[in-house]
Design an enzyme around this catalytic site. Structure first.
Site, PDB file in Angstrom:
ATOM      1  N   ARG A 195      31.205  17.636  53.206  1.00 32.46           N
ATOM      2  CA  ARG A 195      31.851  18.129  55.234  1.00 32.46           C
ATOM      3  C   ARG A 195      31.113  16.958  55.755  1.00 32.46           C
ATOM      4  O   ARG A 195      31.300  15.901  56.285  1.00 32.46           O
ATOM      5  CB  ARG A 195      31.233  19.090  54.914  1.00 32.46           C
ATOM      6  N   GLY A 204      40.179  27.017  52.001  1.00 30.65           N
ATOM      7  CA  GLY A 204      38.351  27.366  51.575  1.00 30.65           C
ATOM      8  C   GLY A 204      38.348  27.422  49.987  1.00 30.65           C
ATOM      9  O   GLY A 204      37.466  27.164  48.971  1.00 30.65           O
ATOM     10  N   GLY A 211      40.397  26.960  56.971  1.00 36.22           N
ATOM     11  CA  GLY A 211      41.833  27.947  57.819  1.00 36.22           C
ATOM     12  C   GLY A 211      41.921  26.897  59.061  1.00 36.22           C
ATOM     13  O   GLY A 211      43.127  26.982  59.687  1.00 36.22           O
TER      14      GLY A 211
HETATM   15  P1  ADP Z   1      41.772  30.021  50.217  1.00 38.21           P
HETATM   16  O1  ADP Z   1      39.954  30.499  51.047  1.00 38.21           O
HETATM   17  O2  ADP Z   1      41.561  28.830  49.207  1.00 38.21           O
HETATM   18  O3  ADP Z   1      43.275  30.099  51.573  1.00 38.21           O
HETATM   19  P2  ADP Z   1      42.882  33.320  50.303  1.00 38.21           P
HETATM   20  O4  ADP Z   1      41.490  33.047  50.593  1.00 38.21           O
HETATM   21  O5  ADP Z   1      43.771  33.278  50.779  1.00 38.21           O
HETATM   22  O6  ADP Z   1      42.567  31.027  49.389  1.00 38.21           O
HETATM   23  O7  ADP Z   1      42.124  34.167  48.454  1.00 38.21           O
HETATM   24  C1  ADP Z   1      41.416  33.718  47.481  1.00 38.21           C
HETATM   25  C2  ADP Z   1      41.146  34.994  47.281  1.00 38.21           C
HETATM   26  O8  ADP Z   1      41.960  35.469  46.764  1.00 38.21           O
HETATM   27  C3  ADP Z   1      40.199  35.295  45.897  1.00 38.21           C
HETATM   28  O9  ADP Z   1      38.842  35.898  46.430  1.00 38.21           O
HETATM   29  C4  ADP Z   1      40.348  35.668  44.868  1.00 38.21           C
HETATM   30  O10 ADP Z   1      39.658  36.203  44.011  1.00 38.21           O
HETATM   31  C5  ADP Z   1      41.098  36.001  45.365  1.00 38.21           C
HETATM   32  N1  ADP Z   1      42.769  36.662  44.645  1.00 38.21           N
HETATM   33  C6  ADP Z   1      43.439  35.708  43.666  1.00 38.21           C
HETATM   34  N2  ADP Z   1      44.269  36.869  43.176  1.00 38.21           N
HETATM   35  C7  ADP Z   1      43.935  37.855  43.041  1.00 38.21           C
HETATM   36  C8  ADP Z   1      44.377  38.914  42.648  1.00 38.21           C
HETATM   37  N3  ADP Z   1      45.142  38.698  41.611  1.00 38.21           N
HETATM   38  N4  ADP Z   1      43.427  40.134  42.713  1.00 38.21           N
HETATM   39  C9  ADP Z   1      42.453  39.825  44.143  1.00 38.21           C
HETATM   40  N5  ADP Z   1      42.353  38.938  44.571  1.00 38.21           N
HETATM   41  C10 ADP Z   1      42.931  38.258  44.392  1.00 38.21           C
HETATM   42 MG    MG Z   2      39.722  32.086  51.186  1.00 39.48          MG
END
Ligand code: ADP
Ligand code: MG
Length: 405
Positions: free
Chosen positions: A36, A353, A376
């Protein structure tokens, strides 16, 4: 982008307040990822070269309106100084006579960093008095904090009531790249959506529905879709109260002729922990006392086949519990695959993130077309919402054309 940017005013000799997103991860006072900070350099360098007096400001972490020594911005100022090859002092407080004096002593081409804005509760409350004090330091406001643009805080929105407000170069790039996905993507356009929960991504799925040709769904959120298809998901993370939403999304996809790829096989584990027993099973046969933790090999192949024709891919959300190495295979495979696609000229944009962290862990960030610095914020933008930190910036008026009389 229909907003004015730093290129649209003469910055020389002006005091410019630049809101950056220096909210970097720290461990024992050391920055573990300076992405960043690096991303903010083009705007800062541009203004310094123009001969502006640059007043930098950011939040760091969640100090909740109180001074927290572990969340001081000194490490950021030091890293910035190294990158810019100049001294970037940091004030002891964002407000106060000392800070005013330090700013008044600055010469054109010099920069200073204000201490963590969130040490003041007024920042997150978007307090007009606080915004006005910050504005008092400068002649012009520049918002380059794309990662904070979805927040209406004093330094991201309120301050624009008192100063002419322009977008920074990072802000401009993020808005252009993400905006282009929504408005004018090269087709076919595919979205890979994973992550923990459907609830956090419903608006993104809905907003992208009319725009994508393919949805690939994985991660914890796929479990709720499997429930919607009448499958059992054992003890997996799922949202039974969102099954109707998942069903509606599947129906809407059919209407819009959007192809939806869901996992057909999954990795299940007895416990979601390192060292737990695990195996791959078909999606129809998830054992009742196990947890889905990753997509299986067959699913990965199907997902790649669906993505192969795409000219544009947006990826948000890991496909499994990637924090545990054994369950990171699906996510890593996707990162490698998309890096390969980007190398052939496909536009690959990664936002979120954890998804970005997963790509960076593998050193593949450089290979992608664009990695969004806003977690976000990038999601809110893809939800189709106007962000407060963008709304307050000056509009670029369409060039008036007419015939001379
Ligand atoms: P991003 O930050 O990229 O938007 P999210 O915050 O929505 O993604 O999701 C990330 C989280 O999702 C991670 O901590 C990961 O462990 C969790 N995750 C992914 N697949 C599963 C699963 N099958 N069961 C539980 N948690 C999951
Ligand atoms: Mg996340």
């Amino acid at each position: 982008m229909d907003k004015l940017t730093v290129r649209d005013f003469d910055a020389s000799g002006k005091r410019v307040f630049v809101r950056c997103d220096f909210n970097v991860p720290l461990e024992d006072g050391k920055i573990t990822d300076d992405t960043r900070i690096v991303a903010a350099l083009p705007t800062i360098r541009y203004l310094l070269n123009q001969g502006a007096i640059v007043i930098l400001a950011s939040h760091l972490g969640r100090p909740d309106g109180k001074v927290q020594d572990s969340l001081r911005l000194r490490p950021v100022a030091e890293r910035l100084g190294q990158l810019l090859r100049m001294n970037v002092p940091v004030t002891g407080d964002a407000l106060g006579v000392g800070t005013e004096d330090a700013i008044n002593r600055l010469k054109p081409g010099e920069a200073i960093l204000l201490e963590n804005l969130r040490f003041h509760p007024e920042e997150e409350k978007n307090d007009p008095g606080f915004a006005r004090k910050l504005a008092g330091y400068a002649d012009v406001y520049v918002n380059d904090a794309f990662g904070s643009a979805h927040r209406a805080h004093a330094s991201t929105a309120g301050i624009a009531a008192y100063l002419p407000a322009y977008a920074g170069l990072l802000m401009e790039r993020e808005i252009n790249v993400l905006g282009n996905l929504l408005e004018n993507p090269d087709r076919p356009f595919a979205a890979v959506i994973g992550g923990a929960k459907v609830s956090g991504k419903i608006q993104v799925l809905k907003n992208l529905m009319g725009k994508v040709d393919v949805f690939v769904i994985g991660g914890g959120m796929a479990n709720t879709f499997l429930l919607a298809q009448g499958k059992g998901v054992g003890k997996s993370l799922a949202e039974p109260d969102r099954v109707d939403d998942a069903r509606a999304i599947l129906a809407s996809a059919e209407e819009h002729r959007v192809q939806v790829v869901l996992p057909v096989d999954v990795v299940v584990a007895k416990e979601v922990t390192r060292g737990s027993e695990y195996k791959t099973v078909p999606a129809e046969k998830i054992p009742t006392s196990w947890h889905v933790v990753d997509v299986g090999r067959q699913s990965q192949t199907l997902m790649r086949q669906a993505l192969d024709p795409a000219r544009t891919v947006f990826w948000n959300g890991p496909l499994g519990v990637f924090e545990i190495p054994t369950f990171s295979v699906g996510t890593k495979e996707m990162a490698r695959y998309l890096a390969g696609r980007a190398a052939t000229g496909v536009t690959v944009v990664v936002g979120g993130g954890d998804s970005v962290a997963a790509v960076e862990q593998q050193g593949l960030a450089e290979k992608m077309t664009h990695i969004s610095t806003g977690g976000g914020a990038s999601l809110e933008m893809l939800e189709g919402r106007e962000m407060p930190g963008v709304a307050v910036l000056l509009d670029r008026r369409p060039v008036e054309t007419g015939k001379a009389e």
